[in-house]
Design an enzyme around this catalytic site. Sequence first.
Site, PDB file in Angstrom:
ATOM      1  CE  LYS A   1      -2.518  -0.343   3.572  1.00  9.47           C
ATOM      2  NZ  LYS A   1      -1.916  -1.621   3.932  1.00  9.47           N
TER       3      LYS A   1
ATOM      4  CB  THR B   1       5.190   0.111  -2.537  1.00 12.95           C
ATOM      5  OG1 THR B   1       5.974  -0.414  -1.466  1.00 12.95           O
ATOM      6  CG2 THR B   1       6.006   0.117  -3.811  1.00 12.95           C
TER       7      THR B   1
ATOM      8  NE  ARG C   1      -0.527   4.110   8.495  1.00 17.73           N
ATOM      9  CZ  ARG C   1      -0.736   2.821   8.706  1.00 17.73           C
ATOM     10  NH1 ARG C   1      -1.172   2.411   9.875  1.00 17.73           N
ATOM     11  NH2 ARG C   1      -0.514   1.946   7.760  1.00 17.73           N
TER      12      ARG C   1
ATOM     13  CE  LYS D   1       2.306  -4.307   7.096  1.00 18.19           C
ATOM     14  NZ  LYS D   1       2.884  -3.185   6.343  1.00 18.19           N
TER      15      LYS D   1
ATOM     16  CB  ALA E   1      -5.376  -0.007  10.210  1.00 20.03           C
TER      17      ALA E   1
ATOM     18  CG  PHE F   1      -3.288  -3.901   8.684  1.00 19.53           C
ATOM     19  CD1 PHE F   1      -2.224  -4.711   8.311  1.00 19.53           C
ATOM     20  CD2 PHE F   1      -3.247  -3.313   9.939  1.00 19.53           C
ATOM     21  CE1 PHE F   1      -1.152  -4.937   9.170  1.00 19.53           C
ATOM     22  CE2 PHE F   1      -2.173  -3.537  10.807  1.00 19.53           C
ATOM     23  CZ  PHE F   1      -1.132  -4.353  10.413  1.00 19.53           C
TER      24      PHE F   1
ATOM     25  CG  PHE G   1       5.175  -8.956  -5.567  1.00 21.03           C
ATOM     26  CD1 PHE G   1       5.910  -9.243  -4.432  1.00 21.03           C
ATOM     27  CD2 PHE G   1       4.154  -8.019  -5.473  1.00 21.03           C
ATOM     28  CE1 PHE G   1       5.628  -8.602  -3.222  1.00 21.03           C
ATOM     29  CE2 PHE G   1       3.868  -7.384  -4.280  1.00 21.03           C
ATOM     30  CZ  PHE G   1       4.614  -7.681  -3.147  1.00 21.03           C
TER      31      PHE G   1
ATOM     32  CD1 TRP H   1       8.989  -2.815  -4.783  1.00 21.97           C
ATOM     33  CD2 TRP H   1       9.842  -3.992  -6.482  1.00 21.97           C
ATOM     34  NE1 TRP H   1      10.035  -3.558  -4.287  1.00 21.97           N
ATOM     35  CE2 TRP H   1      10.577  -4.289  -5.313  1.00 21.97           C
ATOM     36  CE3 TRP H   1      10.196  -4.616  -7.680  1.00 21.97           C
ATOM     37  CZ2 TRP H   1      11.647  -5.172  -5.313  1.00 21.97           C
ATOM     38  CZ3 TRP H   1      11.269  -5.500  -7.680  1.00 21.97           C
ATOM     39  CH2 TRP H   1      11.982  -5.771  -6.503  1.00 21.97           C
TER      40      TRP H   1
END
Length: 558
Positions: free
Chosen positions: A73, A75, A96, A107, A275, A303, A383, A411
């Site tokens: 998210k 990214t 954030r 994470k 969240a 999230f 990905f 990415w």
Amino acid sequence: MTHLTDIEIARAARKQKIQAIGARLDIPEEALLPYGHDKAKVAQSFIEGLRDRPDGKLILVTAITPTPAGEGKTTTTVGLGDGLNRIGKRAAICIREASLGPCFGLKGGAAGGGYAQVIPMEDMNLHFTGDFHAITSAHNLLSAMIDNHIHWGNELQIDQRRVVWRRVMDMNDRALRDIVTSLGGPANGFPRQTGFDITVASEVMAILCLAEDLADLQRRLGEIIVAYTREKEPIRARDLKADGAMTVLLRDAMQPNLVQTLENNPAFVHGGPFANIAHGCNSVISTRLALKLADYVVTEAGFGADLGAEKFMDIKCRKAGLSPDAVVLVATVRSLKMNGGVAKENLGAENPQAVQAGCANLTRHLENLRGFGVPVVVAINRFAGDTEAELEMLRKTVEAEDAEVFLCNHWAEGSAGIEALAHRVAELADSGEAAFQLLYPDTMPLFEKIETVARKIYRADGVDADPRIRAQLAEWEAQGFGDLPVCVAKTQYSFSADPSQRGAVTGHRIPVREVRLSAGAGFIVVICGEIMTMPGLPRTPAAEGIGLNADNQVEGLF
């Protein structure tokens, strides 16, 4: 595709001085309070002078139900902000700050990844400008003043059995969830059972992220209910005369932080509630600042959309009077495969059928978001291991739901890989299609609010709460707190309260274990299932791979 790590990419970036980044949004140098050359706080006095300016367009980035590593998210938020600037739009990003807990846990950090990052990555994921330390200190100052008041005679007649204010620290530490303090005799105070939460779950964090200015911050801090008397009368932070000193500790932390992306576009990074156990949005003050300075503001909610997006809409937008113009729902092949029943260790194998099965999760998030009256598009965060068959299955399944879907390569390629999404999001934001509506009205009883979120967002059959919890909610309503929104704390890995139930689970109920009143922040926290407000570290924490290299540079952050 890149073979460099996130931190290697960030370290090779050509940063501009923060004054040049501020100039892109017409922030004068004297309004910037530099922290080194590449980050700065924006002065409160400058922010107050922008009140009468019109707002830009607000774009929310959210996601489907995530895997433990997250779906990108941040990214995508960074990539989309870069993409909007690439196509000639005046755009800013609002995200954030990173908590040390997940950074050293499982994470990782919260600065994006690949060629869609906010920099300086090491600083952002570690101590940054000290905001989290200030929040931790202000919170624990209040804790110390409670116990000190009791020790010196307890003039307010605090019932030690009814002290509800716990301590916090910005680290995952399961050993501190339930503890006994003040052992060792009379000089150390009166022993009582208490515990620690992680800083991002602190009501002080929520207050800082919802306060409009320093005066509002102090008012909200004063409203914090820390304990009750034997007659169950609330004791607030202002009764202990703690609100002034707490505000002093938070004075600088209230000022938003300005940094830059890899492509030297402006990004505001401020506040950091989770969240799953809090409301999961960056600060209102930074979002409003960005809206006054940019034509398009891209922000994220933590999230999956069942948690972060719902709280963004029903708490942040409700309290701040904000209204999103468009929503981007991020999906990945691996998250769809996991929601389609594939075990974590098998996510690398091609499986278009599992992608199709997992799209039931995506479809439910789409339906939920559309219920808020805001146009939604789907962004596939690509990905390296995604196959053409899997991507085609995802595209076909999403389009069958009458939804627009964009394959994004930010990415690996930065803004060049997300241009198509940037064009469409700008069109949607400018279209005036949004007719934002909240999920429930302020006047709805508290338990009905919980049931509404459970039924309409989680698609549960109902809510299970014992009479003690229902009685507590009724008591708060009688005290005048019935108009507050609810902030449901539950697992991020499922629509249900059971993290093992993936996909678009049905036939479940939401078990409410505890409710907490955040009178200063202005919401009721509803703790469900086994969710913890103090997480633990995994068996192999990320901290084991973090250290300094021969040049004293940080290695291992991601």
